[in-house]
Design a protein around this motif. Structure first.
Motif, PDB file in Angstrom:
ATOM      1  N   TYR A   1       0.768  -1.326   0.078  1.00  0.00           N
ATOM      2  CA  TYR A   1       0.179  -0.193  -0.132  1.00  0.00           C
ATOM      3  C   TYR A   1       0.607   1.452  -0.016  1.00  0.00           C
ATOM      4  CZ  TYR A   1      -3.491   3.539   1.518  1.00  0.00           C
ATOM      5  OH  TYR A   1      -4.177   4.439   2.167  1.00  0.00           O
TER       6      TYR A   1
ATOM      7  N   LYS B   1      -2.255  -1.874  -3.945  1.00  0.00           N
ATOM      8  CA  LYS B   1      -3.538  -1.919  -3.908  1.00  0.00           C
ATOM      9  C   LYS B   1      -3.736  -1.988  -2.487  1.00  0.00           C
ATOM     10  CE  LYS B   1      -2.636  -6.552  -4.181  1.00  0.00           C
ATOM     11  NZ  LYS B   1      -1.541  -7.232  -4.900  1.00  0.00           N
ATOM     12  N   TYR B   2      -5.456  -1.562  -2.132  1.00  0.00           N
ATOM     13  CA  TYR B   2      -6.013  -1.755  -1.518  1.00  0.00           C
ATOM     14  C   TYR B   2      -5.708  -2.526  -0.723  1.00  0.00           C
ATOM     15  CZ  TYR B   2     -10.178  -0.785   1.787  1.00  0.00           C
ATOM     16  OH  TYR B   2     -11.074  -0.185   2.900  1.00  0.00           O
ATOM     17  N   HIS B   3      -5.331  -1.558   0.754  1.00  0.00           N
ATOM     18  CA  HIS B   3      -5.338  -2.649   2.022  1.00  0.00           C
ATOM     19  C   HIS B   3      -6.474  -2.571   3.475  1.00  0.00           C
ATOM     20  CE1 HIS B   3      -3.262  -4.184   5.618  1.00  0.00           C
ATOM     21  NE2 HIS B   3      -2.925  -4.790   5.110  1.00  0.00           N
TER      22      HIS B   3
END
Lengths: 391, 391
Positions: A246, A255-257
């Protein structure tokens, strides 16, 4: 229909008085940093926010004096960074040596035990620190895989030297975790040069930022240990593999964490920028000079220090022994009521025995020291007059 | 001497553009809430701060419609509250049933596995929800000790009914954890009446607060399970026994546990106060009306919804199917560049297939909806004109 009624207290305005926070933290935030707390929100994956995260990362690398790629801010207060260190570096097969010069070594030992590791503590008498020789003996005897040391011990007001300690640990196949929550920006810290594997700090001390995002950095050695775990990290929220992605530290697309604490990151950015503008050397010097001025004032009042050896004192937190016949709390109350100045008590073993005076970041100025000394002197005199003579 | 030089980027001013955040969160904070972010800091154990914590606790009890004593805000974003639920309620001996109507059930299953539990997932087709009958069948078959359900599923834009679900779970000796991050304040929620054992939410959705402190509440049943664990909670930071003491929920004198996120708590207090002033019923009604207005606008554009059955739609997040021949990202970029409006893409299974439109708290107004619809219509037209005809 709502069955639990609207609470009356929420229909009144929010009440936040202004105080001068001269305790062991939080310290006051500067107007610049407070203003950042009122900036509009951005999405946690918007390019403008990612640019701010990148700036925060660079600011931490500067403050820590490290080139570590895996450098970021954990989405929580200082304890969250401590837990990130514990849960990523420790698994049940590890042997952890927790070096205790106050409560933070105890706290880390608690966290390490929760990860299922075998934990050994070594403890110094209150106000003392370990020599590298003593630590080497412990490394030889205990053969830990992870050693934890607190650089700035806010409960005992000591500064444990960590110079070259990582290099020593590596000789014994051990990872070194250092807590510099209370010392960063006030005392020289060279993460890379000293071989520290995990270093973390908080926002609310010398950085003078509202707590909520906490800097942490992993050396290559620490990162490799994390990547070769046999068990998964017990926490998703603190799992550095996800966090490093992230924060753009792993070379992969982000990526969205989890949702980052947007405003806390703004504040941290401004705190790190303030430190960068002043420069580390100047900030170290200012904190040393302020501490010296405070020491002189305390000595002039014939008060004594918990840490006798000036060399081992933490400039950000000074522990002053409460003189006989004086109730520490009455003096702290006096100082707060009359001057709106925080003068903290002890913590852990030092509870009830000392006042702890903080000199951190925005608050470390001669004017604040003068005000604090005057308030303390008045408070003690008032208290001595109040209590019946013990003749 | 510093060896890592001052980063140039930190010598420039912080850049935060103003945007209208009409995605699945964060939503914009109101001026009142932003102003709270610039208030001076207090110590995390000062009486004035404890009074604010007490107000936050009462505000959460109102928003959740619960009388639970163990009600507080975790010092982290929504994921931190999810992890608090997982690590306190689950230990290796547990069997966890994670109900998946989108990514949040998957996420909770991941967290539960990290606690060493046996985890079983049941999954619905994208855009669908489970009936209580189906869930009862699963309870009977799997015999879980803990069941997890997402009320407002922001990735699939569904609202899973949880009415009386706790009562059903208790029949099978099971604890019910409900995630209402995306739904709280927009859809009726009665924690006590419906027998929910653990309920948590985030700050950055309907409460319109910068993320950083996340409400959670434990029923007596959940508290008892936590207090009768055979293994310690893996996390110190999220251990509810320590947190409940710090938040004054256990009747004992408050002890220092960790440093709370001061400014985030100010913000949360103002977000809860805003909800209390409007009143839950009015807030539910406003969100329903705004969603209806949005649905009409979308229908007028001949666009379709991911969730066909209006009854199961989440009013705070609407997933609109991207029409054939249109690249969702181009339209989102257009809307952002021309109007500074966020129009989010999908997440998890819905990625690439939908736009997600958020209507939350401060942002849920007819003006914002009109602006968004106009921008979306323009964006799609522009995109359809741009792409070569597929005749």
């Amino acid at each position: 229909m709502a069955e639990v009624p609207v609470p009356e207290c929420l229909l009144k305005p929010l009440y936040v008085p202004r105080k001068l926070l001269m305790g062991p933290g939080p310290s006051n935030a500067s107007p610049r940093i407070l203003a950042a707390g009122a900036l509009p929100l951005l999405g946690h994956l918007h390019p403008e926010f990612i640019a701010i995260m990148d700036e925060v990362k660079k600011g931490i690398q500067y403050a820590f004096q490290t080139k570590n790629e895996v450098t970021l801010a954990v989405s929580g207060t200082g304890h969250a960074a401590m837990e990130t260190a514990a849960c990523n570096l420790i698994e049940p097969k590890d042997v952890v040596l927790s070096v205790c010069t106050g409560i933070w070594g105890e706290r880390f030992a608690d966290m390490a035990e929760r990860q299922g590791a075998k934990v050994v503590k070594i403890t110094k008498e209150q106000g003392q620190v370990f020599s590298n020789q003593e630590l080497e003996q412990a490394l030889r005897r205990i053969q830990p895989t992870v050693m934890f040391v607190t650089h700035g011990e806010s409960s005992s007001a000591t500064c444990q030297p960590v110079n070259d300690l990582g290099i020593l640990c590596h000789k014994y196949g051990c990872i070194l975790i250092v807590d510099c929550v209370a010392s960063l920006g006030a005392v020289p810290m060279y993460m890379d040069k000293w071989g520290i594997d995990v270093l973390y700090t908080g926002a609310q001390k010398v950085l003078s930022v509202s707590p909520g995002a906490s800097p942490i950095s992993f050396s290559e050695r620490a990162w490799k240990k994390t990547q070769s775990r046999t068990k998964r990290v017990t926490s998703f929220y603190f799992d550095m593999t996800g966090l490093a992605n992230y924060w753009g530290c792993d070379g992969q697309p982000r990526k969205y964490h989890h949702t980052g604490p947007i405003s806390s990151i703004y504040g941290l950015r401004e705190g790190l920028a303030t430190l960068a503008e002043e420069g580390l050397e100047q900030s170290w010097k200012r904190h040393a000079q302020c501490a010296d001025m405070l020491y002189r004032g305390i000595e002039e009042m014939n008060l004594r220090f918990l840490v006798e050896n000036k060399e081992f004192r933490l400039p950000t937190v000074t522990a002053v022994l409460v003189p006989a016949g004086v109730q520490w709390k009455n003096v702290s109350n006096y100082v707060m009521e009359k001057y709106r100045v925080e003068l903290a008590g002890g913590l852990g073993l030092s509870a009830g025995k000392v006042w702890r005076i903080g000199l951190m970041g925005y608050n470390a100025t001669p004017d604040n020291i003068r005000l604090l000394l005057r308030a303390l002197r008045e408070g003690i005199t008032t208290e001595q007059t109040r209590i019946p003579s013990r003749l």
